[in-house]
Design a protein around this motif. Structure first.
Motif, mmCIF file in Angstrom:
data_model
loop_
_atom_site.group_PDB
_atom_site.id
_atom_site.type_symbol
_atom_site.label_atom_id
_atom_site.label_comp_id
_atom_site.label_asym_id
_atom_site.label_seq_id
_atom_site.Cartn_x
_atom_site.Cartn_y
_atom_site.Cartn_z
ATOM 1 N N UNK A 189 -2.205 6.845 4.333
ATOM 2 C CA UNK A 189 -2.174 5.555 5.016
ATOM 3 C C UNK A 189 -2.645 5.684 6.469
ATOM 4 N N UNK A 190 -2.252 6.769 7.115
ATOM 5 C CA UNK A 190 -2.662 6.974 8.500
ATOM 6 C C UNK A 190 -4.168 7.203 8.602
ATOM 7 N N UNK A 191 -4.724 8.008 7.702
ATOM 8 C CA UNK A 191 -6.174 8.249 7.716
ATOM 9 C C UNK A 191 -6.942 6.952 7.432
ATOM 10 N N UNK A 192 -6.471 6.174 6.464
ATOM 11 C CA UNK A 192 -7.134 4.904 6.136
ATOM 12 C C UNK A 192 -7.062 3.954 7.322
ATOM 13 N N UNK A 193 -5.856 3.831 7.920
ATOM 14 C CA UNK A 193 -5.694 2.937 9.058
ATOM 15 C C UNK A 193 -6.573 3.325 10.229
ATOM 16 N N UNK A 194 -6.614 4.618 10.561
ATOM 17 C CA UNK A 194 -7.419 5.081 11.689
ATOM 18 C C UNK A 194 -8.907 4.865 11.441
ATOM 19 N N UNK A 198 0.826 -1.211 0.000
ATOM 20 C CA UNK A 198 0.000 0.000 0.000
ATOM 21 C C UNK A 198 0.856 1.255 0.000
ATOM 22 N N UNK A 199 1.993 1.203 0.714
ATOM 23 C CA UNK A 199 2.874 2.367 0.787
ATOM 24 C C UNK A 199 3.475 2.723 -0.577
ATOM 25 N N UNK A 200 3.497 1.762 -1.509
ATOM 26 C CA UNK A 200 4.000 2.049 -2.852
ATOM 27 C C UNK A 200 3.062 2.975 -3.621
ATOM 28 N N UNK A 201 1.780 2.978 -3.234
ATOM 29 C CA UNK A 201 0.777 3.779 -3.938
ATOM 30 C C UNK A 201 0.296 4.991 -3.135
#
Length: 385
Positions: free
Chosen positions: A264-269, A255-258
């Motif tokens: 990523x932090x907003x999606x994870x939270x 995921x970090x590649x895109x």
């Protein structure tokens, strides 16, 4: 190989507290508030161990630190069998001290031995910790008989003692592997901890590590208080939480590649918040298991993303000055796990205490919004210059 085995065992020792909490609560007839004292005991020991590791690090004596750490965990595990509550708490504190010594020391030893592929080497190492966290609950279930945890602690303490002896035969200062190319000169470090941004990132770590420890530490006890919780088999909500936590760590690099750290932090939270809501309103163990799995997956990449944000904000070499960041995380773990027990005691309902987890995630989302606007403003000001 020896260091990787130690890391797997350390994964078991780290999350063990949540798995034996219901057993010890019944043995000592503890309220939720009193049961919550086990967490500050272990995490305070971990803080002390981390600070002591800094002393060993300045002298490049990580091997000795790992030996002492493994011995401390073995001793702490055995002392947990004491019938006196204060002595049992001392056992958890000593276990935490060993964890605080061992984890950073082994990380640094692996870094020294693998300078050319540090990221992949550390990923494999921390995957071993995740495997230990996953197998902890089944291990406790198989080796505990009623309120008797002696067989379990003996089985776990023995390899720690063996590892401390074997590590003692290693050279006191391991030479780093040779690099094909000379290392690039490191830039001078900024006065990081005079900057508000550093303390905001540390506050984020305080809340998030507190959340991880809170759900990991109380989930087994919480499971026993929902419908079907007492008869749950080996596929427990706790096992699913740590399993999907490790799965998420494996998916995150793709995921970090895109996506960048902020997205990523907003999606994870967001994923974690959904999982926590399911956990809080679950009426049976099936729905609780789904919520635990969702929360475990969502939280898996938040810690590394926040550490990466710290590194990008202040430079790669800044990680050498990141001790307050990690200390804040351990303090957060102590506070949130205690607060869950406190709220549960005051309200007479552990479900109410678990709402602390939802409040933590909401605070993290708000803080993440502030940090993203702060960083966006910094970038825009640089572009205008």
């Amino acid at each position: 190989m020896l260091l990787h085995v130690v890391f797997l065992l350390s994964g078991i020792a780290t999350v063990l507290i949540g798995q034996v909490l219901p057993i010890l609560s019944g043995h000592f007839a503890l309220t939720d508030l009193q049961a919550g004292y086990f967490f500050p005991a272990q995490f305070s020991g971990s803080v002390i161990g981390t600070l002591v590791t800094t002393w060993f690090g300045r002298r490049n004596r990580f091997v000795l630190a790992a030996v002492i750490g493994c011995s401390a965990m073995a001793a702490g595990l055995l002392i947990m069998n004491a019938d006196i509550l204060t002595v049992c708490l001392l056992g958890f504190m000593l276990n935490g001290f060993g964890i605080g010594l061992t984890l950073p020391s082994v990380n640094m030893l692996i870094l020294e031995m693998n300078p050319a592929r540090s990221a992949s080497a550390l990923s494999v190492l921390n995957f071993c910790w995740g495997v230990g966290a996953i197998i902890c609950k089944p291990f406790v279930d198989l080796t505990t008989f009623g309120s008797n945890i002696l067989p379990m602690t003996l089985i776990l303490a023995a390899p720690f003692l063996a590892a401390s002896i074997l590590i003692g035969f290693l050279p006191s200062e391991l030479p780093p592997a040779k690099l094909d190319d000379p290392p690039e000169p490191q830039p001078a470090l900024l006065p990081i901890w005079t900057m508000p941004l550093a303390w905001m990132i540390a506050l984020f770590n305080f809340i998030h590590v507190g959340f991880e420890s809170g759900i990991g530490g109380w989930l087994t006890t919480y499971t026993e208080r929902v419908e079907g919780g007492n008869s749950v088999g080996w596929l427990s909500p706790t096992l699913l939480f740590f399993s999907f936590f490790v799965i998420g760590r494996g998916v995150a690099p793709l995921l970090f590649k895109r996506l960048d750290e902020t997205k990523m932090l907003f999606i994870g939270l967001t994923i974690v918040l959904i999982g926590v809501i399911i956990v809080l309103f679950a009426k049976d163990v099936g729905l609780l298991s789904i919520g635990a799995a969702v929360a475990g997956f969502g939280t898996s990449w938040i810690f590394p993303a926040n550490i990466s944000r710290f590194s990008h904000a202040f430079g790669h070499a800044a990680i050498r000055k990141a001790t307050p960041l990690f200390i804040c995380g351990t303090l957060g773990a102590t506070f949130v796990t205690w607060l869950i027990g406190y709220v549960s005691e005051r309200s007479g309902n552990l479900r109410s205490g678990m709402f602390v987890l939802a409040a933590s995630i909401i605070l993290l989302i708000v803080l993440q919004m502030i940090l993203s606007m702060w960083q966006r403003g910094k970038v825009n000001s640089r572009q205008s210059i």
